[in-house]
Design an enzyme around this catalytic site. Structure first.
Site, PDB file in Angstrom:
ATOM      1  N   GLU A  41       0.845  -1.204   0.000  1.00  0.00           N
ATOM      2  CA  GLU A  41       0.000   0.000   0.000  1.00  0.00           C
ATOM      3  C   GLU A  41       0.874   1.245   0.000  1.00  0.00           C
ATOM      4  O   GLU A  41       1.830   1.331   0.780  1.00  0.00           O
ATOM      5  CB  GLU A  41      -0.873  -0.037   1.255  1.00  0.00           C
ATOM      6  CG  GLU A  41      -2.261   0.487   1.048  1.00  0.00           C
ATOM      7  CD  GLU A  41      -3.084  -0.375   0.095  1.00  0.00           C
ATOM      8  OE1 GLU A  41      -3.218   0.024  -1.078  1.00  0.00           O
ATOM      9  OE2 GLU A  41      -3.595  -1.427   0.525  1.00  0.00           O
ATOM     10  N   THR A  43       2.972   2.153  -2.118  1.00  0.00           N
ATOM     11  CA  THR A  43       4.326   1.879  -2.608  1.00  0.00           C
ATOM     12  C   THR A  43       4.436   2.142  -4.107  1.00  0.00           C
ATOM     13  O   THR A  43       5.529   2.078  -4.656  1.00  0.00           O
ATOM     14  CB  THR A  43       4.706   0.403  -2.365  1.00  0.00           C
ATOM     15  OG1 THR A  43       3.667  -0.412  -2.919  1.00  0.00           O
ATOM     16  CG2 THR A  43       4.858   0.100  -0.893  1.00  0.00           C
ATOM     17  N   ASP A  44       3.302   2.408  -4.757  1.00  0.00           N
ATOM     18  CA  ASP A  44       3.313   2.418  -6.229  1.00  0.00           C
ATOM     19  C   ASP A  44       3.639   3.776  -6.828  1.00  0.00           C
ATOM     20  O   ASP A  44       3.574   3.948  -8.037  1.00  0.00           O
ATOM     21  CB  ASP A  44       1.989   1.874  -6.798  1.00  0.00           C
ATOM     22  CG  ASP A  44       0.788   2.734  -6.465  1.00  0.00           C
ATOM     23  OD1 ASP A  44       0.864   3.531  -5.501  1.00  0.00           O
ATOM     24  OD2 ASP A  44      -0.231   2.604  -7.152  1.00  0.00           O
ATOM     25  N   SER A 133     -11.265   0.760  -5.932  1.00  0.00           N
ATOM     26  CA  SER A 133     -10.874   1.295  -7.230  1.00  0.00           C
ATOM     27  C   SER A 133     -11.969   1.294  -8.290  1.00  0.00           C
ATOM     28  O   SER A 133     -11.768   0.845  -9.416  1.00  0.00           O
ATOM     29  CB  SER A 133      -9.618   0.590  -7.748  1.00  0.00           C
ATOM     30  OG  SER A 133      -8.971   1.482  -8.610  1.00  0.00           O
ATOM     31  N   SER A 134     -13.092   1.843  -7.898  1.00  0.00           N
ATOM     32  CA  SER A 134     -14.124   2.083  -8.914  1.00  0.00           C
ATOM     33  C   SER A 134     -13.588   3.038  -9.976  1.00  0.00           C
ATOM     34  O   SER A 134     -13.948   2.934 -11.150  1.00  0.00           O
ATOM     35  CB  SER A 134     -15.381   2.666  -8.268  1.00  0.00           C
ATOM     36  OG  SER A 134     -15.140   3.959  -7.745  1.00  0.00           O
ATOM     37  N   SER A 135     -12.706   3.938  -9.579  1.00  0.00           N
ATOM     38  CA  SER A 135     -12.213   4.933 -10.546  1.00  0.00           C
ATOM     39  C   SER A 135     -11.409   4.261 -11.656  1.00  0.00           C
ATOM     40  O   SER A 135     -11.601   4.566 -12.833  1.00  0.00           O
ATOM     41  CB  SER A 135     -11.375   6.000  -9.841  1.00  0.00           C
ATOM     42  OG  SER A 135     -10.265   5.439  -9.181  1.00  0.00           O
ATOM     43  N   GLU A 167      -6.119   9.760 -14.536  1.00  0.00           N
ATOM     44  CA  GLU A 167      -6.394  10.075 -13.120  1.00  0.00           C
ATOM     45  C   GLU A 167      -5.446  11.152 -12.594  1.00  0.00           C
ATOM     46  O   GLU A 167      -5.845  12.052 -11.875  1.00  0.00           O
ATOM     47  CB  GLU A 167      -6.310   8.817 -12.237  1.00  0.00           C
ATOM     48  CG  GLU A 167      -7.545   7.947 -12.337  1.00  0.00           C
ATOM     49  CD  GLU A 167      -7.849   7.108 -11.070  1.00  0.00           C
ATOM     50  OE1 GLU A 167      -7.729   7.606  -9.932  1.00  0.00           O
ATOM     51  OE2 GLU A 167      -8.213   5.931 -11.248  1.00  0.00           O
ATOM     52  N   ASP A 179      -3.679   0.560  -9.433  1.00  0.00           N
ATOM     53  CA  ASP A 179      -5.092   0.296  -9.693  1.00  0.00           C
ATOM     54  C   ASP A 179      -5.367   0.026 -11.165  1.00  0.00           C
ATOM     55  O   ASP A 179      -6.089  -0.907 -11.528  1.00  0.00           O
ATOM     56  CB  ASP A 179      -5.951   1.481  -9.246  1.00  0.00           C
ATOM     57  CG  ASP A 179      -5.834   1.771  -7.764  1.00  0.00           C
ATOM     58  OD1 ASP A 179      -5.185   0.976  -7.057  1.00  0.00           O
ATOM     59  OD2 ASP A 179      -6.390   2.793  -7.320  1.00  0.00           O
ATOM     60  N   TYR A 231      -4.044  12.069   0.994  1.00  0.00           N
ATOM     61  CA  TYR A 231      -3.280  11.232   0.068  1.00  0.00           C
ATOM     62  C   TYR A 231      -2.093  12.027  -0.497  1.00  0.00           C
ATOM     63  O   TYR A 231      -0.953  11.559  -0.518  1.00  0.00           O
ATOM     64  CB  TYR A 231      -4.198  10.752  -1.063  1.00  0.00           C
ATOM     65  CG  TYR A 231      -3.626   9.656  -1.922  1.00  0.00           C
ATOM     66  CD1 TYR A 231      -3.986   8.326  -1.719  1.00  0.00           C
ATOM     67  CD2 TYR A 231      -2.718   9.942  -2.938  1.00  0.00           C
ATOM     68  CE1 TYR A 231      -3.467   7.316  -2.514  1.00  0.00           C
ATOM     69  CE2 TYR A 231      -2.186   8.942  -3.734  1.00  0.00           C
ATOM     70  CZ  TYR A 231      -2.574   7.630  -3.521  1.00  0.00           C
ATOM     71  OH  TYR A 231      -2.055   6.636  -4.307  1.00  0.00           O
TER      72      TYR A 231
END
Ligand code: ADP
Ligand code: MG
Length: 394
Positions: A41, A43-44, A133-135, A167, A179, A231
């Site tokens: 989490e 980390t991306d 992650s609906s987005s 995004e 995602d 975030y």
């Protein structure tokens, strides 16, 4: 053309809805899934490791050409009226959810791909704002729809990058690539192990059923807001940490060098930066450890304590958990879960718990009871089964 069903509905339902709403037949139907992250989490966006899976829940898009250089989008969840934008709409010109679709056309065109207009109707059963992650499911389903409508030669990883650009640069949410990558490229029955630095991916078998296990998702129904400050400030701290340590990204800090790095940061920065760095560096090591265990074919119960350690790190070092998420994790563990953690970007959303399938009712009842006592909104539960990434349905 393939005949197919999704969300328990035959694909003809989506074609029919498209025709009723737009007065013309659909030329195709596509779907892209939401995801749940097992571990890895935040980390991306520092070249780190992630280990998510795609969910059976998907955003479906039925679509057809338009010959007027406009994109018309409808969401059966959010709007019944069409929103229509010119293909050259710039970042900032589209407010609200439609930016997740219009931004795909923008990102494709920015990358030099030639597309024209389209009429798109979205229908999704990915819970919105639940950390699932609906987005990305919106962006990825629109991306494959436009790819196929305009015959673009783009791979899953190419489209994941496009959806991330959408995004980041059109919607303005500073997310990493996890995602979109898992929504595009996942394989049923497997976790999607991605090194976000090299973009090398591996499908890691994840058959919980064989071991009598369930990955329970606990949607706390407390929404997060990714484009909000929490975030972005975590992302900033991660970038500050790397800069102060003199490395390109936190991925360059080996676990063995962490103690020394923290001592240096202690002299240079706000103590919070050191904690954020500790989360990211230890989280990469946890992903590696989970993959190693699962790749031996060992009992997945063994990864439980690593998941729980991941939660503690997100709670205490990254400081993005909430009372609802902490309670879900604690109650699941008290009721026999082998491991549990919050999942997704944090500040609300969902938790996961690795449990014996035959204890599912016991665990959900205990969480319901604890939530009622604490005065929390009641949680929603489902079992996560690893599904395929984005695909054409018809
Ligand atoms: P998450 O991805 O964790 O669900 P985000 O805040 O990243 O949460 O994305 C949620 C946003 O994605 C919604 O506010 C909306 O703008 C868009 N979105 C998601 N699902 C749909 C849908 N079915 N129809 C229209 N927009 C959607
Ligand atoms: Mg999202």
């Amino acid at each position: 053309m393939t005949s197919n069903s999704v969300k328990g509905q035959p694909v003809q339902d989506f074609e029919q809805a498209f025709e009723e709403l737009t007065g013309r037949p659909a030329e195709g139907v596509w779907a892209a899934p939401g995801r749940v992250n097992l571990i890895g989490e935040h980390t991306d966006y520092s070249g780190g490791l992630v280990l998510p899976m795609a969910l059976p829940q998907v955003c479906t898009v039925a679509g057809a050409f338009r010959d007027d250089e406009q994109l018309s989008v409808r969401s059966r969840q959010l709007d019944s009226d069409a929103e229509v934008y010119p293909l050259d709409a710039a970042p900032g010109a589209v407010e609200g959810w439609a930016a997740y679709a219009v931004g795909i056309a923008w990102a494709l065109r920015r990358a030099g791909h030639r597309i024209g207009g389209a009429e798109l109707v979205l229908d999704s059963n990915v819970p919105i704002g639940a950390g699932l992650s609906s987005s990305a499911s919106v962006g990825c389903s629109v991306a494959i729809a436009l790819r196929d409508l305009y015959g673009l030669e783009l791979t899953g990883p190419d489209l994941a990058a496009i959806a991330r650009d959408c995004e980041n640069d059109f919607v303005g949410a500073p997310t990493g690539v996890m995602d979109q990558a898992v929504s595009m490229n996942a394989k049923a029955g497997h976790l999607y192990f991605l090194d976000t630095r090299s973009m090398q991916a591996e499908h890691v078998p994840f058959d919980l059923d064989r071991f009598g296990l369930t990955l329970l998702v606990i949607d706390t129904r407390t929404a997060h807001e990714h484009s909000g400050g929490g975030y972005a400030s975590r992302r900033q701290a991660v970038e500050d940490g790397a800069r102060l340590l003199g490395v390109p990204e936190l991925r360059d800090v080996a676990p063995a060098d962490l103690e020394l790095a923290l001592i240096r940061l202690d002299e240079l920065a706000d103590p919070a930066v050191g904690r954020r760095v500790r989360h990211v560096v230890t989280e990469n090591a946890r992903v590696q450890a989970v993959v190693e265990i699962l790749n031996t074919g060992a009992d997945p119960r063994q990864v439980g304590p690593i998941l729980t350690a991941g939660h503690e790190s997100l709670r205490d070092d990254f400081e993005i958990s909430t009372p609802e998420l902490d309670a879900a994790v604690a109650v699941a563990l008290q009721n026999g879960a082998y491991g549990a953690r919050m999942t997704g970007g944090g500040f609300g959303g969902s938790a996961i718990a690795l449990i014996d399938t035959d204890r599912r009712d016991e665990v959900t009842a205990a969480i319901d009871k604890a939530y009622a006592e604490a005065g929390f909104k009641s949680a929603r539960f489902f079992s996560a089964v690893p599904a395929d990434g984005a695909r054409r349905l018809a």
